[in-house]
Design an enzyme around this catalytic site. Sequence first.
Site, short mmCIF file in Angstrom:
data_model
loop_
_atom_site.label_atom_id
_atom_site.label_comp_id
_atom_site.label_asym_id
_atom_site.label_seq_id
_atom_site.Cartn_x
_atom_site.Cartn_y
_atom_site.Cartn_z
CE LYS A 11 -3.91 -2.34 2.22
NZ LYS A 11 -4.92 -2.30 3.32
CE1 TYR A 51 -9.63 -2.98 0.63
CE2 TYR A 51 -8.66 -1.15 -0.56
CZ TYR A 51 -8.53 -2.25 0.28
OH TYR A 51 -7.28 -2.61 0.75
CG ASN A 114 -3.71 -2.30 6.88
OD1 ASN A 114 -3.53 -2.07 5.70
ND2 ASN A 114 -4.79 -2.90 7.33
CG HIS A 117 -5.50 -6.50 -0.14
ND1 HIS A 117 -6.68 -6.67 0.53
CD2 HIS A 117 -5.57 -7.34 -1.22
CE1 HIS A 117 -7.43 -7.56 -0.12
NE2 HIS A 117 -6.78 -7.97 -1.19
CD GLU A 128 -9.00 -9.28 -3.62
OE1 GLU A 128 -9.85 -8.97 -2.77
OE2 GLU A 128 -7.87 -9.72 -3.32
#
Length: 140
Positions: A11, A51, A114, A117, A128
């Site tokens: 990320k 998302y 965080n 993913h 995905e």
Amino acid sequence: MAIERTFSILKPDATERNITGAINALIEQAGLRIVAQKRIRMTREQAETFYAVHKERPFFGELVDFMTSGPVVVQVLEGEGAIAKYRDVMGATDPSKAADGTIRKLHAKSIGENSVHGSDAAETAKIEIAQFFSGNEIVG
Ligand code: DGT
């Protein structure tokens, strides 16, 4: 256990701090192979699609803002039981609850920022991966 593929994102908080190599080392040390990888800037549309399951959650806008705030590295990881294995390597969503030695314990800044993913099931992994990679970009 069967060889699986899972989808991973490093990320914007990871690219911003230049720690994608450190995270890739943890991925490889866990026995997962990076069989596809590219650095991209996600569009809002891509992030909203990715998302969509969280659309009604209060943090959705913040999540899309964050995921489009800088470059990300999208990856396909391959290995025995790759989906569950990568979730173990990532650690809990909230880094304060993540186990020692996990990517999020070592690197994540907060529950939102965080660092990584990983797909949560075989069906979502397939969807995905297909959102970001064509078949000939994945070299096992
Ligand atoms: P992932 O792998 O990014 O889908 O994360 P998971 O599966 O560990 O966590 P999930 O599916 O519950 O939430 C997806 C992402 O949404 C998470 O990585 C960060 C963000 N998020 C979740 N809960 C919160 C929250 O309470 N506040 C904020 N700002 N973001 C959150």
